[in-house]
Design a protein around this motif. Structure first.
Motif, PDB file in Angstrom:
ATOM      1  N   GLY A   1       0.788  -1.286  -0.132  1.00 55.88           N
ATOM      2  CA  GLY A   1       0.077  -0.066  -0.209  1.00 55.88           C
ATOM      3  C   GLY A   1       0.927   1.238   0.176  1.00 55.88           C
TER       4      GLY A   1
ATOM      5  N   SER B   1      -3.690  -0.001  -5.358  1.00 54.71           N
ATOM      6  CA  SER B   1      -3.328   1.311  -4.484  1.00 54.71           C
ATOM      7  C   SER B   1      -2.677   2.222  -5.739  1.00 54.71           C
ATOM      8  CB  SER B   1      -2.534   1.097  -3.527  1.00 54.71           C
ATOM      9  OG  SER B   1      -1.990   2.227  -3.033  1.00 54.71           O
TER      10      SER B   1
ATOM     11  N   LYS C   1      -2.100   5.058  -5.572  1.00 55.77           N
ATOM     12  CA  LYS C   1      -1.370   6.219  -4.791  1.00 55.77           C
ATOM     13  C   LYS C   1       0.167   5.585  -4.536  1.00 55.77           C
ATOM     14  CE  LYS C   1      -4.641   8.815  -1.798  1.00 55.77           C
ATOM     15  NZ  LYS C   1      -5.020   9.250  -0.453  1.00 55.77           N
TER      16      LYS C   1
END
Length: 177
Positions: A85, A122, A124
């Protein structure tokens, strides 16, 4: 040994001879096309302490032995993108900023990159890869692996040497055997 990917082999040998490596490699291909084998070979080329005049790994130094035996190595750090993540990606980024006291070069291998790009991934963390690649780090290398040609941000693609691996033709395998 690599069977069926002559252009990849030629490119790796050329880069080794010139001692000019990109900081990022991106390998795509279905299961069984040789991604992991090529990753291991690249890891040895990038970390070997005593390469030949042509740049080939010595197969005898501790880094080559560790990679061959799939043992823990301080020069190679491997991650599966399905477990990454944004927080883990930031930890990876922080570790790239620290100079290794045990290895002159460090290789970060992030596999299954499609897990970051796909649904439930994810985005990001995927975008954070760009942050790492924008900094000049001459002794830090990244190898990104994916089952399919992941929709990487164009800024990331522009910084990669991409190897798109196709299934090996039956005839090539039969000839090799």
């Amino acid at each position: 040994e690599i069977v069926g990917h002559a252009s990849v082999v030629a490119d790796i040998k050329k880069r080794a001879k010139l001692k000019r490596w990109p900081s990022v490699f991106f390998l795509t291909g279905m299961t069984g096309t040789g991604k992991t084998t090529i990753v291991r070979i690249l890891e040895k080329y990038l970390t070997c302490e005593k390469p030949s005049k042509e740049g080939a790994p010595c197969e005898k130094c501790q880094y080559c032995v560790d990679i061959n035996e799939q043992a823990f190595s301080l020069a190679v750090k491997e991650f599966n993108a399905s477990n990454i993540g944004i927080d883990e990606m930031r930890r990876i980024e922080a570790s790239t900023k620290r100079k290794s006291l045990t290895s002159p070069r460090v290789v970060y291998f992030i596999d299954e990159l499609q897990e970051l790009a796909g649904a439930g991934g994810s985005p990001k963390a995927l975008k954070n890869i760009l942050t790492m690649l924008e900094r000049e780090m001459p002794d830090v290398f990244f190898i990104l692996g994916a089952m399919e040609d992941v929709k990487l941000p164009q800024a990331v693609k522009d910084r990669t040497a991409t190897y798109k691996l196709k299934p090996i033709p039956f005839e090539d395998v039969a000839h090799y055997l």
